[in-house]
Design an enzyme around this catalytic site. Sequence first.
Site, PDB file in Angstrom:
ATOM      1  CB  ALA A  66      -0.769  -0.254   1.192  1.00 29.46           C
ATOM      2  N   GLY A 105       0.443  -5.438   0.210  1.00 31.33           N
ATOM      3  CA  GLY A 105      -0.444  -4.831  -0.846  1.00 31.33           C
ATOM      4  C   GLY A 105      -0.254  -5.678  -2.059  1.00 31.33           C
ATOM      5  CD  GLU A 108      -2.845  -7.107   1.896  1.00 32.33           C
ATOM      6  OE1 GLU A 108      -2.465  -6.552   1.745  1.00 32.33           O
ATOM      7  OE2 GLU A 108      -3.846  -8.529   3.051  1.00 32.33           O
ATOM      8  CD  GLU A 128       0.964  -6.262   4.946  1.00 36.34           C
ATOM      9  OE1 GLU A 128       1.210  -6.961   5.148  1.00 36.34           O
ATOM     10  OE2 GLU A 128       0.412  -5.687   4.418  1.00 36.34           O
TER      11      GLU A 128
END
Length: 713
Positions: A66, A105, A108, A128
């Site tokens: 992210a 992310g 993911e 994370e």
Amino acid sequence: MSTINASVALTRHDSIAVITIDSPPVNALSHGVREGLVQAVAQAGQDSTVRAILIACAGTTFIAGADITEFGKPPKDPRISAVIAAIEDCPKPIIAAMHGTVLGGGLELALGCHYRVAAPATRLGLPEVNLGIIPGAGGTQRLPRVVGVERAIELITTASQLSAKQALEAGLVDALIDGDLVQGALQFARRVVDENKALLRVRDRDEHLVTARGNPALFEKARAAVARKSRGLTAPLAAIDAIEAAVNLPFEQGLQRERELVTAQVSSDQSKALRYFFFAERESAKIPGIQTGDVAKVQQAAVIGAGTMGGGIAMSLANAGVAVTLIDLNPEALERGLGIIRKNYENTARRGGMTESDVSARMALIRPSTKLADVSSAEVIVEAVFENTELKKSVFTEIDRHARADAILGTNTSTLDIDEIASATARPESVIGLHFFSPANVMKLLEVVRTGRTSESVVARAMALGRQMRKVPVLVGTCDGFVGNRILRARSKQAEQIIMQGGFPEQVDRVLQDFGFPMGVFAMGDMAGLDIGWRIRKERGLKSIVADKLCEMGRLGQKAGAGYFRYDPANPEGARAPIVDPIVNELILQASRDQNIERRDMDDVLIRERLLYPMINEAAKILEEGVALRAGDIDVIWIYGYGWPRHRGGPMHYADSIGLAKIRDRLREFERDHGDAFKPAALLERLADEGGTFAGHRTGALQATAAATAVAA
Ligand code: CAA
């Protein structure tokens, strides 16, 4: 080729559509990337001539996560989870073609794809927890479905990464692609199409979940292990909760639970501190006005002094592939130093950290010598002889005669005046402090100490050398103790006073450990050896009542089996675990009586404030004097060099999070009760009045540099 937006493009290769993300530096999932991806997937998905879709990235890496700069701001649609849902629900097979570091992310998103292929050097992980959060876009729900519950717990709670090969073995990657990644991935996509392979949706898999279902003990065991290892961190525990939800709840409800947990974590103080620190660390590499980027790698170095520090520094250089001449005028000391280096490498090899041939290769890089003239081919020289100004000056005069004109002349002093040492040469602009921390081959921190005369190119090259050795170099100015030890002294002084006024070593150490330090002040003193401080105090005519007494009793610390604490090889907690010794507590009570100090009970909060606030005050003085460039640099130094808990962001961030007015007021109370030493620094007073923060304060240039510029003008 069609440009979807500034970050995403869509191209065609026969019946395969290729979505390329190009958003430097790390293709993070910023709002633009997310928007572009949703549009590109929709466009390719609706095109009846497209039979499969690749997602690949330009530049050095696939999506690295992210966009951390967007954290804490109002979220903008489409969210990452919506992008992943669009990918997973696409009626055509989507294949992630990965290289570089596939993190957070990014992984993911790859888990939302129907297939995953990777270049052999790819690394994959969900880091994370390092940012105080948990994977928030289905990672805690999908990863256990692919690699199994226990493996997922381990990967997510420790933020560890898998190599491409490990990922292949774990079923996380379907194929490794040698050579051109996109070409290889296109071939893979054609096979998927030609063989009419199924659309594999990770969300539909549950073979790994069934085995863990109804086994709460598995999660309790994981929680206990995490609580032991990551003292005080909340994110790894939240990650276990989320993975447990993956096991026990239907997919959508599991996602919902993950969302709740991540929302709570993002707004936690721990996550704020960890995110702050992520950027502080990267900023510390940047020096205003100096290009620290394109500097050639060092090939040849020399280290003078084959003692503990010199040996560790030589190892750090050899580990970075630098050929090192290790010089010691005393042949026996040289022999001994080399022997210790070899033993260290062999121990690493025995533990599986390197191969026997690595040991030979590293040793081959270290060439022993007993002549200072052998510094002549070195690009960097690091002096690490005994801490004595006259000795160091004579070494520098000699180095000056033999070193290359462009050599960096570094000194590893931790206590002496570098300007004075530099004055022994005809080239003070080449002299710089390279303050390594012990053990130098292990500790990441390197204080790069610039004098008023050190040239900019020497600063840039020293910072680059730090990075080449995989250390975290931080530029500081000159003052007694530089940044790290000067703040450490403020804490040690408090610790000594606290035990005279009412506390005991075990309480002081426990307070620091509860705060998150790996070790307390007194146990640390015992580990380092109490005789070091004793010798320095004697040289400087200083006293420390309790420590001096312990040394006189032969209680020199761990190596003597006793110091502030007792050590017992048969201790079930470990031979290095401190044991409270009533003799020491009695000695402390006696010392208080001798000094007519009336002892009083001190609670943990008081002890914590007494230890930490004077450190913050000292750091404020360092900042106001311009000995550090930024508050963040002080935080980086204390986290990498002294074990300040990362999730508390360093002393400056911690102070900002408490509020500077509160700290200033408390220091004023201490000043009233205990005297001038607690007087708040002028910068702290000013920022507290203005409602400001240390993070918002910039010195602009180091004091030494500013002073030199003023003199030149
Ligand atoms: N968001 C925004 N910026 C990022 C970023 C991210 N995720 N990752 C790196 N950057 C920036 C850095 O700040 C740096 O910027 P500057 O050049 O302006 O200083 C630049 O990218 C290069 O980074 P590094 O200096 O660290 O470069 P590197 O090559 O040494 O390392 C890396 C690259 C391995 C990707 C490293 O930057 C890294 O570990 N990044 C963080 C990865 C991460 O934690 N991802 C998870 C994010 S959280 C998440 O994804 C939540 C979720 O579940 C949805």
